[in-house]
Design a protein around this motif. Structure first.
Motif, PDB file in Angstrom:
ATOM      1  N   GLY A 100       4.504   6.712   1.593  1.00  0.00           N
ATOM      2  CA  GLY A 100       2.961   6.293   2.384  1.00  0.00           C
ATOM      3  C   GLY A 100       3.660   6.035   3.746  1.00  0.00           C
ATOM      4  N   VAL A 101       2.827   6.046   4.618  1.00  0.00           N
ATOM      5  CA  VAL A 101       2.935   5.651   6.125  1.00  0.00           C
ATOM      6  C   VAL A 101       2.083   4.441   6.778  1.00  0.00           C
ATOM      7  N   PHE A 102       1.589   3.571   5.774  1.00  0.00           N
ATOM      8  CA  PHE A 102       0.879   2.217   6.205  1.00  0.00           C
ATOM      9  C   PHE A 102       1.653   1.515   6.881  1.00  0.00           C
ATOM     10  N   ALA A 103       2.909   1.383   7.001  1.00  0.00           N
ATOM     11  CA  ALA A 103       3.638   0.355   7.491  1.00  0.00           C
ATOM     12  C   ALA A 103       4.396   0.913   8.652  1.00  0.00           C
ATOM     13  N   THR A 104       4.131   2.034   9.095  1.00  0.00           N
ATOM     14  CA  THR A 104       4.780   2.590  10.508  1.00  0.00           C
ATOM     15  C   THR A 104       3.700   2.029  11.505  1.00  0.00           C
ATOM     16  N   ARG A 105       4.103   2.429  12.712  1.00  0.00           N
ATOM     17  CA  ARG A 105       3.408   2.000  13.948  1.00  0.00           C
ATOM     18  C   ARG A 105       2.939   3.364  14.887  1.00  0.00           C
ATOM     19  N   GLU A 147      -2.502   9.991  24.675  1.00  0.00           N
ATOM     20  CA  GLU A 147      -1.160  10.216  24.630  1.00  0.00           C
ATOM     21  C   GLU A 147      -0.780   9.554  23.135  1.00  0.00           C
ATOM     22  N   PRO A 148      -1.213   9.712  22.239  1.00  0.00           N
ATOM     23  CA  PRO A 148      -0.769   9.105  21.368  1.00  0.00           C
ATOM     24  C   PRO A 148       0.782   9.681  20.332  1.00  0.00           C
ATOM     25  N   ALA A 149       1.386   8.852  19.777  1.00  0.00           N
ATOM     26  CA  ALA A 149       2.731   9.217  19.077  1.00  0.00           C
ATOM     27  C   ALA A 149       2.848   8.244  18.074  1.00  0.00           C
ATOM     28  N   TRP A 150       3.140   9.130  16.909  1.00  0.00           N
ATOM     29  CA  TRP A 150       3.313   8.268  15.551  1.00  0.00           C
ATOM     30  C   TRP A 150       4.805   7.975  15.578  1.00  0.00           C
ATOM     31  N   SER A 151       5.110   6.534  15.059  1.00  0.00           N
ATOM     32  CA  SER A 151       6.436   6.224  14.969  1.00  0.00           C
ATOM     33  C   SER A 151       7.126   7.017  13.807  1.00  0.00           C
ATOM     34  N   PRO A 152       8.561   6.981  13.815  1.00  0.00           N
ATOM     35  CA  PRO A 152       9.068   7.394  12.519  1.00  0.00           C
ATOM     36  C   PRO A 152       8.834   6.690  11.115  1.00  0.00           C
ATOM     37  N   ALA A 153       9.411   6.869  10.340  1.00  0.00           N
ATOM     38  CA  ALA A 153       9.101   6.219   9.062  1.00  0.00           C
ATOM     39  C   ALA A 153       9.868   4.905   9.262  1.00  0.00           C
ATOM     40  N   ALA A 199       0.864  -1.146   0.066  1.00  0.00           N
ATOM     41  CA  ALA A 199      -0.030   0.174   0.079  1.00  0.00           C
ATOM     42  C   ALA A 199       0.901   1.217   0.172  1.00  0.00           C
ATOM     43  N   ASP A 200       1.887   1.202   0.697  1.00  0.00           N
ATOM     44  CA  ASP A 200       2.919   2.373   0.836  1.00  0.00           C
ATOM     45  C   ASP A 200       3.292   2.636  -0.626  1.00  0.00           C
ATOM     46  N   VAL A 201       3.903   1.363  -1.452  1.00  0.00           N
ATOM     47  CA  VAL A 201       4.431   1.599  -2.933  1.00  0.00           C
ATOM     48  C   VAL A 201       3.248   2.357  -3.687  1.00  0.00           C
ATOM     49  N   ILE A 202       1.923   1.935  -3.695  1.00  0.00           N
ATOM     50  CA  ILE A 202       0.977   2.207  -4.412  1.00  0.00           C
ATOM     51  C   ILE A 202       0.801   3.789  -3.929  1.00  0.00           C
ATOM     52  N   TYR A 203       0.614   4.045  -2.810  1.00  0.00           N
ATOM     53  CA  TYR A 203       0.356   5.338  -2.232  1.00  0.00           C
ATOM     54  C   TYR A 203       1.403   6.508  -3.049  1.00  0.00           C
ATOM     55  N   GLU A 204       2.653   5.948  -2.895  1.00  0.00           N
ATOM     56  CA  GLU A 204       3.750   7.040  -3.256  1.00  0.00           C
ATOM     57  C   GLU A 204       4.016   7.100  -4.899  1.00  0.00           C
ATOM     58  N   LYS A 205       3.683   6.034  -5.497  1.00  0.00           N
ATOM     59  CA  LYS A 205       3.562   6.073  -7.109  1.00  0.00           C
ATOM     60  C   LYS A 205       2.467   7.028  -7.589  1.00  0.00           C
ATOM     61  N   LEU A 206       1.354   7.094  -6.860  1.00  0.00           N
ATOM     62  CA  LEU A 206       0.025   7.721  -7.353  1.00  0.00           C
ATOM     63  C   LEU A 206       0.166   9.006  -6.875  1.00  0.00           C
ATOM     64  N   PRO A 221      -0.911  16.400  19.826  1.00  0.00           N
ATOM     65  CA  PRO A 221      -0.802  15.996  18.493  1.00  0.00           C
ATOM     66  C   PRO A 221       0.430  15.469  17.953  1.00  0.00           C
ATOM     67  N   SER A 222       0.530  14.626  17.012  1.00  0.00           N
ATOM     68  CA  SER A 222       1.765  13.847  16.592  1.00  0.00           C
ATOM     69  C   SER A 222       1.669  13.793  14.994  1.00  0.00           C
ATOM     70  N   PHE A 223       2.521  14.232  14.366  1.00  0.00           N
ATOM     71  CA  PHE A 223       2.636  14.068  12.907  1.00  0.00           C
ATOM     72  C   PHE A 223       2.816  12.723  12.318  1.00  0.00           C
ATOM     73  N   ALA A 224       2.201  12.364  11.212  1.00  0.00           N
ATOM     74  CA  ALA A 224       2.698  11.092  10.564  1.00  0.00           C
ATOM     75  C   ALA A 224       4.153  11.475   9.746  1.00  0.00           C
ATOM     76  N   PRO A 225       4.816  10.284   9.513  1.00  0.00           N
ATOM     77  CA  PRO A 225       6.138  10.714   9.015  1.00  0.00           C
ATOM     78  C   PRO A 225       6.379  11.134   7.858  1.00  0.00           C
ATOM     79  N   ASN A 226       5.106  11.414   6.889  1.00  0.00           N
ATOM     80  CA  ASN A 226       5.120  12.071   5.807  1.00  0.00           C
ATOM     81  C   ASN A 226       4.493  13.444   5.832  1.00  0.00           C
ATOM     82  N   SER A 227       4.092  13.787   7.063  1.00  0.00           N
ATOM     83  CA  SER A 227       3.644  15.187   7.426  1.00  0.00           C
ATOM     84  C   SER A 227       2.133  15.324   6.954  1.00  0.00           C
ATOM     85  N   ARG A 228       1.561  14.644   6.386  1.00  0.00           N
ATOM     86  CA  ARG A 228       0.272  14.575   5.708  1.00  0.00           C
ATOM     87  C   ARG A 228      -0.888  14.582   7.005  1.00  0.00           C
ATOM     88  N   MET A 229      -0.700  13.641   8.008  1.00  0.00           N
ATOM     89  CA  MET A 229      -1.789  13.468   8.760  1.00  0.00           C
ATOM     90  C   MET A 229      -1.284  13.795  10.185  1.00  0.00           C
TER      91      MET A 229
END
Length: 414
Positions: free
Chosen positions: A147-152, A406-412, A135-142, A363-371
């Motif tokens: 993508g950040v689907f493989a993050t935690r 207390e959410p925190a998004w992991s690095p890429a 899904a990350d590959v598809i997201y980035e290509k399109l 607040p906590s950013f996704a590694p791609n800064s989108r969410m």
């Protein structure tokens, strides 16, 4: 006390809103070996990831006559007829030694050209993470963005009076308990390499900062100074942390080496200075202070020194988070009596309220800064939510067991 990683109830994600122009994509159920029971799961997981982003319209494929699994079998006119711009096909094959071979291809339907294709030799336990990586590959290509689907993600749950620090996949699946206690656990922060978490535990009847490995489960006390020890924040190189101590009197910001040595005081004021966060280049620390009479966000050199005020819009702005792309700052802003997630363009200074909830925190950013993932209160219960950096995509993440904070998004993902 520390616990071995154990499973917990998964988060449920509800999608609220989406982009106006969604990319229509078709994902054909992957062909599988006759002995495999997972042939539909790969496409289902990929589709759920893309749909959750709000940027894709995942098309129904069951009405298409031919269901291809490799490029030579694709009849482009059939997929153009359902208005698919992109198509994903693939297979899951059994390999000796209880292994699986996952192959996929992404094609541009209109141009009739391949866009991407990979093969993965995996264990059955790696099935979901492999789907997220596709899904990350598809997201980035399109979209042109990673993508950040493989993050935690990490978060704190409170259920039946017990606090647990959880780590789960970005879609809420596979939750694991990192540490659990009858006393509060707060402020989890990921190390830049994603292998450790720093957090504050009250298990010794006062706030103490721990650092715990997610690989071995081992942990150590980073800071247990006189008074309160709180708000850890990793430097970009992972060698230092900014922390907050009441070592003298008021909360002040310090820096400390990752092994707990070389403590350095960075702010020396009679005000409350707290919630430090490093800029991406490691040269600046943003923090919250009431030195101007109300809680606002300031910045100073990472070695300490003169601080400059960053937020001027409104009387209460706290909990700064620097975006991974370095372009913006997210924080909690009091807006008409409600506490909401806001984002400030660091070039123009323009501020936008993103959330429509009222008691937002952390607040906590996704590694791609989108969410931006954050905590809020829904129907009197702590829950997680996410909002896109443009405010158009919103998600609600809830757990059946209790409060979530207390959410925190992991690095890429590596």
């Amino acid at each position: 006390m520390w616990l071995p990683l154990t499973s917990h109830a998964a988060l449920t994600i509800e999608i609220v809103g989406g982009a106006q122009q969604q990319i229509p994509v078709a994902i054909v159920p992957f062909a599988a070996s006759p002995t495999s029971s997972q042939q539909d799961d790969m496409a289902t997981i990929i589709g759920a990831d893309l749909r959750r982003s709000g940027l894709f319209r995942v098309l129904e494929t069951r009405g298409v006559a031919n269901q291809p699994h490799d490029l030579p079998d694709v009849k482009y006119a059939e997929w153009a007829a359902i208005q698919a711009q992109a198509l994903t096909v693939g297979t899951v094959e059994n390999l000796p030694g209880n292994k699986l071979k996952v192959s996929f291809r992404l094609v541009d339907v209109l141009k009739q050209q391949p866009l991407a294709g990979f093969e993965y030799n995996i264990t059955p336990a790696q099935f979901r993470i492999t789907a997220h990586r596709i899904a990350d590959v598809i997201y980035e290509k399109l979209t042109g963005e990673p993508g950040v689907f493989a993050t935690r993600i990490s978060y704190i749950t409170k259920s039946n009076g017990r606090y647990s620090l959880q780590v789960a996949d970005a879609d809420g699946y596979n939750p694991q308990t990192v540490v659990s206690s009858n006393e509060p656990i707060i402020s989890p922060k990921w190390s830049p390499d994603g292998t450790k978490l720093a957090y504050v535990s009250f298990e010794k009847k006062k706030p103490i900062i721990f650092v715990q490995s997610l690989v071995s489960g081992q942990r150590y006390i980073l800071a247990n100074f006189k008074g309160n020890n709180s708000a850890p924040a990793w430097s970009p190189d992972g060698k230092r942390l900014a922390i907050v101590l009441t070592y003298g009197a008021n909360s002040q910001i310090y820096a400390i080496d990752v092994d707990g040595t070389n403590l350095q005081q960075l702010t020396k004021t009679s005000s409350i200075d707290t919630e430090p966060v490093w800029s991406n280049d490691g040269g600046t620390i943003y923090f919250t202070s009431d030195r101007g009479g109300s809680a606002q966000i300031y910045k100073m050199p990472a070695s300490g020194g003169d601080a400059k005020r960053v937020t001027f819009d409104g009387s209460y702005n706290v909990s700064p988070r620097f975006s991974p792309d370095g372009k913006s700052l997210a924080y909690i802003k009091q807006d008409q009596g409600k506490f909401r997630v806001a984002i400030q363009d660091l070039t123009t200074g323009q501020v936008q309220i993103l959330s429509d909830t009222s008691r937002d925190e952390s607040p906590s950013f996704a590694p791609n800064s989108r969410m931006i993932l954050y905590a809020t209160n829904i129907n009197g219960k702590g829950a997680l939510a996410a909002v896109s950096a443009d405010g158009k995509v919103k998600q609600r993440l809830s757990e059946s067991g209790g409060d979530v904070r207390e959410p925190a998004w992991s690095p890429a993902a590596n």
